[in-house]
Design a protein around this motif. Structure first.
Motif: not given
Length: 285
Positions: A118-120, A127-128, A138-139, A172-175
């Motif tokens: 669902l996140a993707y 996430l990993f 963070a994950t 940059v797209r990251k958590l």
């Protein structure tokens, strides 16, 4: 036992199950492979490639299409976890002590699978990390919050919304590592982890009772899984679909300097880049 010890024990219990579940074979979802499979029925190859390179929202894929793909994933994971849970309910009382922990890890493994899917679909980053078997902090924090949403913790909803906004504003797209591990979201992560530890204990008890009677236990165990997993997945889907990350104007634009000129989204044939920046705020034309 003091109140603080109860909280700490609940957090530790949840952390142990989360770690064990994440290490099970097949639990970690490859973002690119999943998006390609989930969107194949609805999107062109160009749209799928853009969704993988950027995000489904940035690729311009309508929310209703993403909802359909998400619903298919929910149906698949629900059917799978329900069947496995029913099978695990057959051993009866003698095998109860040995089976319940494995069944719980298996159940949460499927919870983690649908949370990732669902996140993707709804435009969250990977996430990993590709390397290393253990979850980084963070994950762990983000998955904890996703599960908190699934279990109905309102504070988790607020924290996920905040994390979504932080990701949308990043270059940059990251958590949001700092916020999830030390900053403003971290106290909520700890609170949600404790809550989930308590809920998990209740679930173990319910499944243990269901397994006491063979065959009948299989039906009850599978029924309990169906009754919990499906609404939990739907709850997370509804929340993720409402967030800022699903906005198609949050487009990733690759800017490269080629032969002294700044070029947006250049073709591969244009040359090797000397510099790469990412602007998530550029509007889609």
């Amino acid at each position: 036992m003091t109140a603080s010890e109860v909280v700490e024990n609940s957090e530790s219990r949840f952390a142990a199950v989360l770690g064990a579940s994440a290490r099970l074979p097949g639990v970690r979802i490859n973002r690119a492979a999943y998006l390609r499979s989930a969107l194949a029925r609805y999107c062109s190859e160009e749209e799928i490639a853009a969704a993988i390179a950027e995000t489904p929202a940035a690729a311009g894929i309508p929310l209703e299409v993403l909802d359909r793909a998400a619903n298919e994933s929910i149906r698949f994971e629900t059917a799978k976890v329900t069947a496995l849970s029913a099978a695990a309910g057959i051993p009866g009382f003698v095998g109860m002590i040995a089976v319940v922990p494995a069944d719980l890890a298996q159940y949460f493994g499927h919870v983690l699978r649908i949370a990732q899917k669902l996140a993707y679909i709804y435009s969250w980053p990977d996430l990993f990390s590709d390397d290393g078997e253990d979850l980084d902090d963070a994950t762990k924090g983000m998955l904890t919050l996703f599960l908190g949403v699934m279990f109905g913790a309102q504070s988790a909803n607020v924290a996920v919304t905040r994390a979504s906004s932080m990701i949308a504003k990043q270059v940059v797209r990251k958590l949001p590592q700092q916020a999830l591990t030390k900053g403003v979201i971290y106290p909520v992560v700890k609170k949600v982890a404790s809550y989930l530890g308590v809920q998990m204990t209740k679930q173990v008890f319910a499944k243990s009772v269901a397994k006491i009677v063979p065959v009948v236990g299989a039906v009850v165990s599978g029924g309990l899984t169906l009754a919990t997993f499906l609404p939990m997945a739907k709850r997370l889907q509804k929340h993720l679909a409402s967030l800022e990350l699903t906005n198609p104007t949050l487009r990733v634009v690759i800017v490269q300097v080629i032969d002294g000129e700044v070029v947006e989204n250049p073709d591969d044939e244009a040359g090797q880049p000397e510099q790469r920046d990412i602007d998530l705020t550029a509007p889609t034309n």
